[in-house]
Scaffold this motif. Structure first.
Motif, PDB file in Angstrom:
ATOM      1  N   SER A   1       1.306  12.451  11.387  1.00 45.23           N
ATOM      2  CA  SER A   1       0.359  11.932  10.408  1.00 45.23           C
ATOM      3  C   SER A   1       0.728  10.511  10.015  1.00 45.23           C
ATOM      4  O   SER A   1       1.897  10.150   9.949  1.00 45.23           O
ATOM      5  N   SER A   2      -0.279   9.718   9.741  1.00 48.08           N
ATOM      6  CA  SER A   2      -0.084   8.333   9.348  1.00 48.08           C
ATOM      7  C   SER A   2       0.087   8.222   7.845  1.00 48.08           C
ATOM      8  O   SER A   2      -0.685   8.800   7.078  1.00 48.08           O
ATOM      9  N   ALA A   3       1.109   7.481   7.417  1.00 50.28           N
ATOM     10  CA  ALA A   3       1.323   7.264   5.985  1.00 50.28           C
ATOM     11  C   ALA A   3       0.283   6.297   5.438  1.00 50.28           C
ATOM     12  O   ALA A   3      -0.140   6.416   4.285  1.00 50.28           O
ATOM     13  N   CYS A   4      -0.124   5.344   6.241  1.00 46.16           N
ATOM     14  CA  CYS A   4      -1.065   4.312   5.781  1.00 46.16           C
ATOM     15  C   CYS A   4      -2.513   4.701   5.995  1.00 46.16           C
ATOM     16  O   CYS A   4      -3.408   4.202   5.295  1.00 46.16           O
TER      17      CYS A   4
ATOM     18  N   GLU B   1      -3.530   4.005  14.543  1.00 45.75           N
ATOM     19  CA  GLU B   1      -2.816   4.961  15.362  1.00 45.75           C
ATOM     20  C   GLU B   1      -1.310   4.870  15.111  1.00 45.75           C
ATOM     21  O   GLU B   1      -0.752   3.787  14.959  1.00 45.75           O
ATOM     22  N   THR B   2      -0.660   6.047  15.067  1.00 46.81           N
ATOM     23  CA  THR B   2       0.800   6.065  14.973  1.00 46.81           C
ATOM     24  C   THR B   2       1.360   5.891  16.382  1.00 46.81           C
ATOM     25  O   THR B   2       0.904   6.541  17.335  1.00 46.81           O
ATOM     26  N   VAL B   3       2.363   5.015  16.524  1.00 46.33           N
ATOM     27  CA  VAL B   3       2.862   4.682  17.859  1.00 46.33           C
ATOM     28  C   VAL B   3       4.386   4.600  17.882  1.00 46.33           C
ATOM     29  O   VAL B   3       5.033   4.439  16.851  1.00 46.33           O
ATOM     30  N   LYS B   4       4.908   4.706  19.087  1.00 50.97           N
ATOM     31  CA  LYS B   4       6.319   4.452  19.369  1.00 50.97           C
ATOM     32  C   LYS B   4       6.387   3.187  20.201  1.00 50.97           C
ATOM     33  O   LYS B   4       5.721   3.077  21.236  1.00 50.97           O
TER      34      LYS B   4
ATOM     35  N   LEU C   1       0.834  -1.197   0.000  1.00 51.32           N
ATOM     36  CA  LEU C   1       0.000   0.000   0.000  1.00 51.32           C
ATOM     37  C   LEU C   1       0.871   1.250   0.000  1.00 51.32           C
ATOM     38  O   LEU C   1       2.012   1.222   0.476  1.00 51.32           O
ATOM     39  N   ASP C   2       0.346   2.356  -0.501  1.00 45.25           N
ATOM     40  CA  ASP C   2       1.126   3.591  -0.626  1.00 45.25           C
ATOM     41  C   ASP C   2       1.666   4.049   0.721  1.00 45.25           C
ATOM     42  O   ASP C   2       0.904   4.321   1.650  1.00 45.25           O
ATOM     43  N   GLY C   3       2.983   4.146   0.789  1.00 43.71           N
ATOM     44  CA  GLY C   3       3.617   4.689   1.979  1.00 43.71           C
ATOM     45  C   GLY C   3       3.569   3.802   3.196  1.00 43.71           C
ATOM     46  O   GLY C   3       3.942   4.237   4.286  1.00 43.71           O
ATOM     47  N   CYS C   4       3.112   2.577   3.053  1.00 41.47           N
ATOM     48  CA  CYS C   4       2.927   1.711   4.211  1.00 41.47           C
ATOM     49  C   CYS C   4       4.142   0.825   4.448  1.00 41.47           C
ATOM     50  O   CYS C   4       4.995   0.651   3.579  1.00 41.47           O
TER      51      CYS C   4
ATOM     52  N   LEU D   1      -2.063  -0.595  14.604  1.00 46.33           N
ATOM     53  CA  LEU D   1      -1.039   0.349  15.010  1.00 46.33           C
ATOM     54  C   LEU D   1      -0.007   0.482  13.904  1.00 46.33           C
ATOM     55  O   LEU D   1       0.397  -0.507  13.299  1.00 46.33           O
ATOM     56  N   GLU D   2       0.419   1.721  13.657  1.00 46.09           N
ATOM     57  CA  GLU D   2       1.476   1.976  12.683  1.00 46.09           C
ATOM     58  C   GLU D   2       2.727   2.432  13.426  1.00 46.09           C
ATOM     59  O   GLU D   2       2.792   3.559  13.925  1.00 46.09           O
ATOM     60  N   PRO D   3       3.753   1.576  13.542  1.00 44.37           N
ATOM     61  CA  PRO D   3       4.966   1.974  14.263  1.00 44.37           C
ATOM     62  C   PRO D   3       5.740   3.050  13.511  1.00 44.37           C
ATOM     63  O   PRO D   3       6.182   2.830  12.383  1.00 44.37           O
TER      64      PRO D   3
END
Length: 343
Positions: free
Chosen positions: A207-210, A214-217, A164-167, A179-181
């Motif tokens: 901002s999330s690329a996918c 949620e964007t996470v650390k 997927l784009d940017g994922c 979750l998007e690390p």
């Protein structure tokens, strides 16, 4: 009698409140970490500070200074690399932490269940030589599961969304949340379908690329499954894979899973191990025995703790080729050690 008991209790509480920091006869300090907000400790060069149990301690052992001095124009701000020794009550290990705070020069480290964050290194260079004995660091230490906003020991499955784009990697939790690390502190290498236990924080304002979750650390990762072995391309070579120093001790197979006992130095990042095998191209039985090589990528880890670990790999797909018991061979990349097993 009740009054006497009350006085004893009050006196005991007063003693406990004084245990926040005390100095022993040999000059070392003992610090009890606050369970809620942790502690920012000031540790002078060559000083050893005992932590809450009186057995574990941390020592400021050395510093490499390359920060841009005040009133000097530099193309980058530089870095102060601090060498720390941590003793957990059983074993002693060395790790490094930096003021720069990049992926290759991290300012944060997680060891077991303790989180370390380098707040500052003083004095700041002004162009004059700094005697190492004059250095001191401020180091924030906290129990990992007590960090503000942390989500501890959450189960999930890693999925590869690269198409997927940017994922990239996405972690799907048991409740279906994704979750998007954005940052992974242990520097682990994920694989598709990996079952993990994670400690993470949500990151606001990123901002999330996918756009799928949620964007996470991520602060810590534990894997619940074993990856399969890696088949080298027919035109590939072992030279295409990492060959960092590693000692292989023993190995055994249980339920189609290979377990290998290994040893190497490190301690500041999670290392990556791959079990490599050339493709099986001959279809005429009897097939030759499978030969595997164990690749070790230290991810540039310069820490000097001598680690002992057990790595595992799923060999189930070998059953597609061998319907009877066969001997397998496991080698280190430099062929320094070979182990033979029946599968």
């Amino acid at each position: 009698m009740k009054k006497i008991i009350l006085i004893v209790i009050v006196f005991s509480l007063a003693l406990i409140s004084c245990e926040k920091e005390k100095t022993s006869g040999n000059g070392t300090k003992e610090v009890l970490l606050k369970s809620a907000e942790g502690d920012t400790l000031t540790i002078h060069f060559n000083e050893k500070i005992y932590l809450q149990d009186g057995k574990s301690w941390i020592k400021f052992d050395d510093v490499e200074e390359s920060r841009c001095a005040t009133n000097v124009e530099c193309f980058w701000e530089g870095n102060a690399k601090v060498k720390l020794i941590y003793f957990d009550g059983l074993s002693e290990g060395i790790f490094y932490i930096n003021t720069h705070g990049s992926e290759q020069m991290p300012s944060e480290v997680v060891l077991d269940n303790l989180y370390f964050n380098l707040v500052s290194v003083e004095p700041y260079p002004d162009g004059n030589e700094i005697i190492k004995e004059n250095y001191f660091v401020q180091l924030y230490i906290q129990y990992l599961d007590k960090l503000d906003g942390i989500n501890s020991e959450i189960n999930g499955v890693v999925m590869d969304y690269t198409g997927l784009d940017g994922c990239g990697w996405i972690i799907i939790l048991e409740n279906g949340d994704k979750l998007e690390p954005i940052e992974v502190l242990p520097n682990v290498q994920f694989y598709d379908g990996q079952e993990v236990i994670i400690w993470y924080k949500e990151i606001d304002g990123v901002s999330s690329a996918c756009m799928v979750g949620e964007t996470v650390k991520i602060y810590k990762v534990e894997s619940e499954t074993c990856p399969s072995y890696t088949t080298i391309s027919l035109y590939g070579s072992l030279d295409d894979y990492a060959n960092d120093a590693l000692e292989m001790d023993t190995a055994y197979i249980e339920d189609n899973t290979l377990y290998i006992s290994i040893r190497h130095s490190g301690g500041c990042t999670d290392h990556v191990y791959k079990l490599l095998m050339y493709p099986i191209t001959c279809a005429t039985p009897p097939l030759p025995k499978p030969i595997f090589w164990l690749s070790h990528d230290a991810k540039g880890d310069l820490c000097e703790t001598y680690l002992e670990n057990i790595v595992c790999f799923d060999l189930s797909t070998l059953k597609n080729y061998y319907d009877i018991e066969t001997e397998i061979e496991i080698r280190t990349m430099d062929n320094d050690k070979t182990i033979q097993l029946n599968f």
